[in-house]
Scaffold this motif. Structure first.
Motif, PDB file in Angstrom:
ATOM      1  N   TYR A 152      -6.775   9.752  -8.282  1.00  0.00           N
ATOM      2  CA  TYR A 152      -7.071   9.935  -6.800  1.00  0.00           C
ATOM      3  C   TYR A 152      -6.283   8.947  -6.836  1.00  0.00           C
ATOM      4  CZ  TYR A 152      -8.572   7.439  -2.608  1.00  0.00           C
ATOM      5  OH  TYR A 152      -8.933   6.674  -1.362  1.00  0.00           O
ATOM      6  N   TYR A 153      -5.592   8.807  -5.071  1.00  0.00           N
ATOM      7  CA  TYR A 153      -4.279   8.125  -4.945  1.00  0.00           C
ATOM      8  C   TYR A 153      -4.666   7.598  -3.241  1.00  0.00           C
ATOM      9  CZ  TYR A 153      -0.956   9.302  -8.629  1.00  0.00           C
ATOM     10  OH  TYR A 153      -0.130  10.083  -9.606  1.00  0.00           O
ATOM     11  N   ALA A 154      -4.233   6.284  -3.049  1.00  0.00           N
ATOM     12  CA  ALA A 154      -4.832   5.877  -2.122  1.00  0.00           C
ATOM     13  C   ALA A 154      -3.494   5.068  -1.812  1.00  0.00           C
ATOM     14  CB  ALA A 154      -5.701   4.892  -2.157  1.00  0.00           C
ATOM     15  N   PRO A 155      -1.897   6.161  -0.818  1.00  0.00           N
ATOM     16  CA  PRO A 155      -0.987   4.386  -0.616  1.00  0.00           C
ATOM     17  C   PRO A 155      -0.668   3.959   0.798  1.00  0.00           C
ATOM     18  CG  PRO A 155      -0.829   7.098   0.104  1.00  0.00           C
ATOM     19  CD  PRO A 155      -2.542   6.936  -0.552  1.00  0.00           C
ATOM     20  N   ALA A 161       3.014  14.339  -7.357  1.00  0.00           N
ATOM     21  CA  ALA A 161       1.487  14.649  -8.401  1.00  0.00           C
ATOM     22  C   ALA A 161       1.843  16.577  -8.500  1.00  0.00           C
ATOM     23  CB  ALA A 161       0.276  14.645  -7.293  1.00  0.00           C
ATOM     24  N   ARG A 162       2.823  16.591  -8.397  1.00  0.00           N
ATOM     25  CA  ARG A 162       2.106  18.019  -8.947  1.00  0.00           C
ATOM     26  C   ARG A 162       3.333  17.621 -10.431  1.00  0.00           C
ATOM     27  NH1 ARG A 162       0.351  23.120  -7.398  1.00  0.00           N
ATOM     28  NH2 ARG A 162       2.002  24.273  -8.188  1.00  0.00           N
ATOM     29  N   GLN A 163       4.672  17.190 -10.894  1.00  0.00           N
ATOM     30  CA  GLN A 163       5.233  16.816 -11.369  1.00  0.00           C
ATOM     31  C   GLN A 163       4.051  16.470 -12.678  1.00  0.00           C
ATOM     32  OE1 GLN A 163       8.144  14.051 -10.987  1.00  0.00           O
ATOM     33  NE2 GLN A 163       9.269  15.067 -12.611  1.00  0.00           N
ATOM     34  N   ARG A 201      -4.224   3.737  -7.689  1.00  0.00           N
ATOM     35  CA  ARG A 201      -4.349   5.278  -8.387  1.00  0.00           C
ATOM     36  C   ARG A 201      -5.671   4.966 -10.021  1.00  0.00           C
ATOM     37  NH1 ARG A 201      -3.645   5.966 -13.715  1.00  0.00           N
ATOM     38  NH2 ARG A 201      -1.740   3.825 -14.203  1.00  0.00           N
ATOM     39  N   THR A 202      -5.942   6.488  -9.109  1.00  0.00           N
ATOM     40  CA  THR A 202      -7.590   6.316  -9.772  1.00  0.00           C
ATOM     41  C   THR A 202      -7.440   7.293 -10.521  1.00  0.00           C
ATOM     42  OG1 THR A 202      -8.986   4.569  -8.350  1.00  0.00           O
ATOM     43  CG2 THR A 202      -9.720   5.731  -9.960  1.00  0.00           C
ATOM     44  N   GLY A 203      -7.962   7.156 -12.564  1.00  0.00           N
ATOM     45  CA  GLY A 203      -7.840   8.395 -12.614  1.00  0.00           C
ATOM     46  C   GLY A 203      -6.128   7.831 -13.481  1.00  0.00           C
ATOM     47  N   ALA A 231      -3.883  15.464 -14.987  1.00  0.00           N
ATOM     48  CA  ALA A 231      -5.177  15.615 -14.125  1.00  0.00           C
ATOM     49  C   ALA A 231      -5.980  16.831 -14.199  1.00  0.00           C
ATOM     50  CB  ALA A 231      -4.772  14.878 -12.933  1.00  0.00           C
ATOM     51  N   ALA A 232      -6.963  17.168 -14.030  1.00  0.00           N
ATOM     52  CA  ALA A 232      -7.341  18.617 -13.626  1.00  0.00           C
ATOM     53  C   ALA A 232      -7.142  18.564 -11.888  1.00  0.00           C
ATOM     54  CB  ALA A 232      -9.248  18.203 -13.695  1.00  0.00           C
ATOM     55  N   PHE A 233      -6.709  17.557 -11.020  1.00  0.00           N
ATOM     56  CA  PHE A 233      -6.584  17.767  -9.806  1.00  0.00           C
ATOM     57  C   PHE A 233      -6.052  16.586  -9.304  1.00  0.00           C
ATOM     58  CE2 PHE A 233     -11.010  17.156  -9.955  1.00  0.00           C
ATOM     59  CZ  PHE A 233     -11.224  15.761  -9.537  1.00  0.00           C
ATOM     60  N   THR A 234      -5.492  16.357  -7.377  1.00  0.00           N
ATOM     61  CA  THR A 234      -5.454  15.547  -6.866  1.00  0.00           C
ATOM     62  C   THR A 234      -5.731  14.722  -5.869  1.00  0.00           C
ATOM     63  OG1 THR A 234      -3.311  15.133  -8.766  1.00  0.00           O
ATOM     64  CG2 THR A 234      -3.263  14.099  -6.880  1.00  0.00           C
TER      65      THR A 234
END
Length: 294
Positions: free
Chosen positions: A152-155, A175-177, A104-106, A111-114
């Motif tokens: 930003y997520y990199a799974p 992310a929505r939660q 995760r970065t941020g 967060a304003a967006f994902t």
């Protein structure tokens, strides 16, 4: 100090307004420029559909050898800003029936967006978190996310079937939660696009998405039967014209069928680009601003 009843009402009113403003997430503006001179598209050779279809000049000697200190391994220093690593963390999330490893970065919440990036076969979360590979393009995405209040997520994807789709559906819900009411964009590269196409059939996951990106992936001939199609979820395509893994012609045909149906879609084709070109050359800021992060 004595306050009249009118002054008290006035003060209470604006205190309440301020409290409401703090409680409601700010509406995200278009992403601010970040190293656009280095990462924006070069010469556009062809355009159609009001600019939604573009053929962009790509040259290996310039766009790999001229951009990398070590070709395909390490970008030149000008393309990378490492301060963003202070906002980065490796995590294992319980988002479904099993743990999911992510980078995760941020900010983890509010967060304003994902943005979620799905790698292809043989990769893991390290690919999407690598600052130096692909000409520094992931480092730019990280900086765009952090500088604009996003995450930003990199799974790590273990399965490219229904099990993998379920993992990412869980991550979208997470992310929505974490950031209620804020947009989520799912971007898939190469074989990872099977995850994107699987998500398009998940009505609940689709309802949580703002848009989707397919980068050098296979086309889905059944997309027009999906929940995403019915909802008109914006889809951005980028592809190399010389891709030998997933032919560009298939993706172009899907894009054109969507345009004929007046579906919100955009395509960037890199002339002479190979299979890995979209991950290196896609302009994240341009794509995310087109999808819209409000």
């Amino acid at each position: 100090m004595h306050l009249s009843t009118a002054h008290l009402i006035h003060r209470v009113f604006f205190t309440c307004i301020a409290a409401i403003a703090l409680a409601v997430p700010a509406k995200a503006a278009p992403l601010k420029p970040y190293k656009d001179a280095l990462f924006s598209y070069g010469t556009v050779l062809e355009t159609a559909d009001g600019g939604d279809y573009r053929v962009v000049d790509y040259q290996e000697m310039r766009d790999i050898n001229g951009r990398d200190q070590e070709p395909e391994r390490r970008a030149k220093r000008a393309y990378v800003s490492l301060g963003v690593k202070g906002a980065q963390a490796n995590e294992t999330l319980a988002v479904g029936s099993r743990p999911l490893d992510v980078t995760r970065t941020g900010s983890a919440s509010g967060a304003a967006f994902t943005v979620i990036f799905i790698h292809g076969r043989g990769g893991d979360r390290r690919l999407g978190a690598n600052d130096w590979s692909f000409g520094g393009n992931f480092n730019r995405l990280k900086n765009l996310a952090v500088d604009n209040g996003g995450v930003y997520y990199a799974p790590s994807i273990r399965f490219f079937d229904d099990a993998g789709v379920a993992d990412i559906a869980g991550l979208i819900a997470y992310a929505r939660q974490q950031s209620p009411g804020r947009p989520v964009v799912l971007a898939c590269a190469s074989m990872g696009s099977f995850i994107c196409w699987g998500i398009t059939r998940d009505k609940q996951a689709v309802a949580s998405l703002k848009g989707m990106m397919i980068m050098g992936g296979p086309a889905d001939p059944a997309f027009m039967k999906s929940a995403a199609y019915k909802r008109k979820l914006p889809v951005f395509f980028s592809h190399g014209s010389a891709d030998s893994v997933y032919p560009a012609a298939d993706q172009i045909a899907l894009y054109r069928s969507l345009k004929t149906a007046k579906y919100p879609s955009r395509m960037v084709l890199f002339q002479t680009g190979s299979h890995g070109t979209p991950v290196r050359m896609t302009d994240w800021r341009d794509a995310l601003n087109w999808i819209g992060l409000d």
